[in-house]
Design a protein around this motif. Structure first.
Motif, PDB file in Angstrom:
ATOM      1  N   PRO A   1       0.839  -1.203   0.000  1.00  0.00           N
ATOM      2  CA  PRO A   1       0.000   0.000   0.000  1.00  0.00           C
ATOM      3  C   PRO A   1       0.874   1.253   0.000  1.00  0.00           C
TER       4      PRO A   1
ATOM      5  N   THR B   1      -3.028  -3.520  -4.881  1.00  0.00           N
ATOM      6  CA  THR B   1      -2.440  -3.344  -3.560  1.00  0.00           C
ATOM      7  C   THR B   1      -2.720  -4.575  -2.716  1.00  0.00           C
ATOM      8  N   ASP B   2      -1.694  -5.040  -2.005  1.00  0.00           N
ATOM      9  CA  ASP B   2      -1.896  -6.161  -1.088  1.00  0.00           C
ATOM     10  C   ASP B   2      -2.676  -5.663   0.124  1.00  0.00           C
ATOM     11  N   SER B   3      -3.831  -6.210   0.332  1.00  0.00           N
ATOM     12  CA  SER B   3      -4.620  -5.813   1.506  1.00  0.00           C
ATOM     13  C   SER B   3      -4.936  -7.019   2.393  1.00  0.00           C
TER      14      SER B   3
ATOM     15  N   MET C   1      -4.976  -7.271   6.611  1.00  0.00           N
ATOM     16  CA  MET C   1      -6.208  -7.583   7.344  1.00  0.00           C
ATOM     17  C   MET C   1      -6.028  -8.843   8.197  1.00  0.00           C
TER      18      MET C   1
ATOM     19  N   ALA D   1      -3.751  -8.364  11.202  1.00  0.00           N
ATOM     20  CA  ALA D   1      -4.459  -7.675  12.290  1.00  0.00           C
ATOM     21  C   ALA D   1      -5.454  -8.627  12.961  1.00  0.00           C
TER      22      ALA D   1
ATOM     23  N   ARG E   1      -3.607 -10.780  15.297  1.00  0.00           N
ATOM     24  CA  ARG E   1      -3.256 -10.022  16.501  1.00  0.00           C
ATOM     25  C   ARG E   1      -4.469  -9.923  17.416  1.00  0.00           C
TER      26      ARG E   1
ATOM     27  N   MET F   1     -13.971  -5.727   0.129  1.00  0.00           N
ATOM     28  CA  MET F   1     -13.339  -5.087   1.287  1.00  0.00           C
ATOM     29  C   MET F   1     -14.297  -4.091   1.943  1.00  0.00           C
TER      30      MET F   1
ATOM     31  N   SER G   1     -15.516  -4.160   5.744  1.00  0.00           N
ATOM     32  CA  SER G   1     -15.266  -3.036   6.666  1.00  0.00           C
ATOM     33  C   SER G   1     -16.567  -2.504   7.246  1.00  0.00           C
TER      34      SER G   1
ATOM     35  N   LEU H   1      -0.427  -1.717  10.690  1.00  0.00           N
ATOM     36  CA  LEU H   1      -0.484  -2.808  11.674  1.00  0.00           C
ATOM     37  C   LEU H   1      -0.165  -2.302  13.082  1.00  0.00           C
ATOM     38  N   GLU H   2       0.721  -1.327  13.147  1.00  0.00           N
ATOM     39  CA  GLU H   2       1.071  -0.715  14.426  1.00  0.00           C
ATOM     40  C   GLU H   2      -0.151  -0.007  15.023  1.00  0.00           C
TER      41      GLU H   2
ATOM     42  N   TRP I   1      -3.249  -0.849  14.784  1.00  0.00           N
ATOM     43  CA  TRP I   1      -4.396  -1.734  15.021  1.00  0.00           C
ATOM     44  C   TRP I   1      -5.051  -1.440  16.369  1.00  0.00           C
TER      45      TRP I   1
ATOM     46  N   ASN J   1     -10.057  -1.512  13.290  1.00  0.00           N
ATOM     47  CA  ASN J   1     -10.056  -2.967  13.478  1.00  0.00           C
ATOM     48  C   ASN J   1      -9.462  -3.667  12.253  1.00  0.00           C
ATOM     49  N   ASP J   2      -9.455  -4.996  12.279  1.00  0.00           N
ATOM     50  CA  ASP J   2      -8.789  -5.744  11.206  1.00  0.00           C
ATOM     51  C   ASP J   2      -9.412  -5.486   9.831  1.00  0.00           C
ATOM     52  N   ARG J   3     -10.757  -5.403   9.773  1.00  0.00           N
ATOM     53  CA  ARG J   3     -11.408  -5.154   8.476  1.00  0.00           C
ATOM     54  C   ARG J   3     -11.094  -3.748   7.990  1.00  0.00           C
ATOM     55  N   ALA J   4     -11.046  -2.797   8.908  1.00  0.00           N
ATOM     56  CA  ALA J   4     -10.722  -1.422   8.500  1.00  0.00           C
ATOM     57  C   ALA J   4      -9.289  -1.357   7.977  1.00  0.00           C
ATOM     58  N   ILE J   5      -8.385  -2.130   8.588  1.00  0.00           N
ATOM     59  CA  ILE J   5      -6.998  -2.176   8.103  1.00  0.00           C
ATOM     60  C   ILE J   5      -6.960  -2.730   6.686  1.00  0.00           C
ATOM     61  N   GLY J   6      -7.755  -3.776   6.421  1.00  0.00           N
ATOM     62  CA  GLY J   6      -7.839  -4.324   5.062  1.00  0.00           C
ATOM     63  C   GLY J   6      -8.340  -3.288   4.078  1.00  0.00           C
ATOM     64  N   MET J   7      -9.366  -2.569   4.477  1.00  0.00           N
ATOM     65  CA  MET J   7      -9.947  -1.531   3.610  1.00  0.00           C
ATOM     66  C   MET J   7      -8.915  -0.448   3.311  1.00  0.00           C
TER      67      MET J   7
ATOM     68  N   ALA K   1      -5.612  -0.662   3.394  1.00  0.00           N
ATOM     69  CA  ALA K   1      -4.559  -1.181   2.513  1.00  0.00           C
ATOM     70  C   ALA K   1      -5.076  -1.268   1.081  1.00  0.00           C
TER      71      ALA K   1
ATOM     72  N   ILE L   1      -3.648   3.016   1.287  1.00  0.00           N
ATOM     73  CA  ILE L   1      -3.234   3.846   2.427  1.00  0.00           C
ATOM     74  C   ILE L   1      -2.399   3.000   3.380  1.00  0.00           C
ATOM     75  N   ASP L   2      -1.175   3.451   3.692  1.00  0.00           N
ATOM     76  CA  ASP L   2      -0.291   2.639   4.534  1.00  0.00           C
ATOM     77  C   ASP L   2      -0.040   3.255   5.900  1.00  0.00           C
TER      78      ASP L   2
ATOM     79  N   ARG M   1      -1.300   4.610  22.390  1.00  0.00           N
ATOM     80  CA  ARG M   1      -1.758   4.036  23.664  1.00  0.00           C
ATOM     81  C   ARG M   1      -1.321   4.952  24.799  1.00  0.00           C
TER      82      ARG M   1
END
Lengths: 430, 430
Positions: A218, A228-230, A234, A237, A240, A397, A401, B65-66, B68, B183-189, B191, B195-196, B203
């Motif tokens: 990305p 883009t690899d998504s 996902m 995450a 995790r 995606m 989401s 990923l950081e 998340w 969340n994980d799905r939002a991270i997929g979206m 990417a 968007i990276d 935290r």
């Protein structure tokens, strides 16, 4: 297959013709469950089969705070009494009940001592440790002092006004059992019992291997045919969120040799490998080839929609479990939740049973008998009766989401009318 | 108080007589909410007051990923179209609808090109990007080729058999909003939209300061009068469960000067300080003194049971929030959940509203009007209607370790009969 059981130092490139030399005793995966009439494996059977091939990680001792939220691998019994000794509940006199019964009028009043001599009494305050030999406390008002003696006005029975050693917590009381999760209250309990280290299973280390020569990171400029690899982001995450420590590795290739090298390199730090691709046939086949060259594999059609095509392997000499996820993002995500989530939990020694919530479907749902369907939905738990609405979007995606739950229509469910209950797997904390 | 607003390099030991020199413009905490008839502050008022004194942390850009599970601090709109260009849904011919209407019998068939010239058609496959100028696709069966021309058998309308650019996802579509959790799905979206990095709040860093000269580390041999520090471990874990990065520091002293030094040292890495003690009066007073010497404090009786005595401060030049928890483990834990949990969420920019579950109480419960009571309970969510049983144990830490929920009896609730509903705060993920 040919390399299975070898040491890692041995070259991992198979020699030509080697397959013919494999003897009949070469290792294979245990027998898989039988298929249904359509040649497919049931979802529950597939989960059980994969779980049967994976063992929990070895536990080790960790400091209390480091071990937070991990699964206990030992029973812990209290090694202390609370209170540690018999103590007085009131201000008064430590006495031996046998000394003050009957027609005894008084006993000798002596100073504080470790041990109460017969026919004596010792003044105590509430909370004081009683001298050995004392069997009760005579409250101040129950006696009177004169000439170094304590006159008994009212008698007391054995143990009266005494908080016995271990009354609040006795040595040997089970505090935590194997399989319990070490939450904040359990950490407090352990510390108060003087325990600073516990035996827990570590977080599973999951390596997500992204492959495909048309996938770019990305943020990169896309050239013709690239995307883009998504999926790998996902799924990393999601792993995790399932409690794993996650590493993501991108191969940017569909060459089985490159894939073999990457997978082999990652075995050292992986408790579980997950492959993600864009879903092109050549990517799928490259991963499949690499997996079968490096280990024992199970490729099967599972009676699930989406996510029918499932490939699992035990890779390398250490038999590291590996799951290849389908390329479509929805299929990949649903397959992760159905099959990889339980594996991560098994590695961690945690319960493999998901939280299932009954919710009222706002729309009619249909499915096919004999197949488990996992629809995407939006769960609303703000009212006292949770409701769920199916989410459907031509952009995979975007559909994911927008969803926060999977709607589970089991093999025997063909339809759910609007207003009827459907089982949901919440995807976020609720 | 006198040191408030100074640079950290200045000596933190107040000079004699300095207090008299403080001018009238010296800073104070904003006006607190009024007290009730019993001289106590309501729980909701206290939460609102503390939240009004604390701001969310500054956001910064992080890799996907950081970031998340963190809270988004920006709106993100799609910068791409999916599909990126108009594409054909079928095999056929790209055409201009205006060219094939009316009595037109055929158009010229030409080779692939970026741009479709008027009165021509170009053969296309399903999924192909259409040349500019094309307004529809004529499916193969709707025409016939002869002599380099395409004879029109059936006409099509504007846009027919075309998947328009952005039909699945259009540039400018809102993908994520400020306040959403990544969340994980939002991270997929993210990417998949190229968007990276995203702007999220980090935290919160919480420092738990344990003090008291009679407290020793778990695992140590206890001498007379000593006890094991357990509150700081429990609260550190609870802060971690609330999403914070946690550091635990033990002062092993009840000397206000030692406490001042430790607190001052920790300000550099703390977004929030929490004090835990054993609850002895001298420990409480030492912390209270150190807090008021280093900042502005608010000490108040809150209409809550347990956890009536509450002390909050804004410490040092940076006004780092600090909460002193009561010494009794149950009071400390309940106070944490009621008052510190919302502060950690506020710092993280996350919702300060707890998950509240209605459960049926298996036992009768009683409370005092005008006071919020937070009882300890065991919640059972395995059946469709959750039930909760009150847990009571003379050993505070044992009571906590057996509970998994707090039962909330609000200021206007005096009793709950067995079989009636009571509001619960689940303490673990459900």
């Amino acid at each position: 297959m040919a390399l299975f059981g070898r040491k890692k130092s041995v070259s991992l490139v198979p020699e030509v013709g080697e397959e013919e030399q494999v003897d009949v005793a070469s290792p294979t995966l245990p027998e898989a469950p039988p298929l249904d009439a359509n040649g497919m494996r049931g979802v529950a059977d597939h989960v059980s089969y994969l779980l049967s091939l994976v063992s929990p990680l070895k536990p080790f001792g960790m400091g209390l705070l480091e071990a937070w939220n991990q699964v206990m691998c030992e029973d812990i019994d209290s090694m202390i009494n609370v209170p540690p000794s018999n103590t007085s509940k009131v201000d008064g006199y430590a006495v031996r009940v046998a000394d003050i019964g009957g027609d005894v009028e008084s006993v000798e009043l002596v100073g504080a001592s470790d041990r109460l001599a017969p026919h004596t009494a010792v003044p105590v305050h509430a909370g004081d440790i009683l001298p050995r030999g004392a069997t009760a406390v005579l409250p101040t008002a129950f006696g009177s002092r004169s000439d170094g003696r304590l006159r008994i006005i009212d008698a007391v029975g054995e143990g009266e006004y005494v908080r016995a050693a271990g009354e609040h917590l006795a040595i040997g009381t089970r505090l935590l059992s194997e399989g319990d999760v070490l939450n904040d209250r359990a950490i407090g309990m352990m510390a108060s019992a003087g325990i600073d280290r516990v035996l827990v299973r570590p977080r599973p280390r999951v390596v997500v291997v992204s492959s495909g020569d048309e996938l770019v990171e990305p943020g990169s400029q896309l050239r013709h045919g690239e995307s883009t690899d998504s999926n790998s982001f996902m799924i990393a995450a999601a792993a995790r969120a399932a409690g794993a420590t996650v590493f993501r590795v991108a191969v940017h290739s569909s060459d089985p040799a490159a894939l073999r090298r990457t997978i082999t390199d990652q075995l050292i730090r992986a408790d579980l490998l997950i492959s993600t691709t864009s879903g092109r046939r050549e990517d799928y086949e490259a991963v499949s080839q690499a997996m079968s060259e490096l280990g024992l594999t199970d490729s099967v059609d599972v009676a699930m929609s989406p996510g029918r095509t499932q490939t699992f392997g035990l890779i390398g000499a250490e038999q590291v479990p590996m799951v290849m996820l389908p390329g479509n993002p929805v299929s990949a995500y649903v397959s992760f939740q159905a099959f990889v989530w339980p594996l991560i939990r098994r590695l961690a020694g945690a319960s493999e049973h998901r939280t299932v919530l009954r919710a009222i479907s706002t729309t009619p749902l249909s499915s096919v008998r004999g197949r488990t369907q996992l629809l995407r939905g939006r769960l609303d738990t703000s009212s006292s009766v949770p409701t769920v609405s199916r989410i459907s979007d031509p952009h995979a995606m975007a559909e994911l989401s927008r969803c926060n739950a999977l709607l589970v229509m089991g093999e025997d469910v063909e339809s759910v009318a609007a207003g009827e209950h459907v089982m949901c797997w919440p995807l976020d904390e609720i």
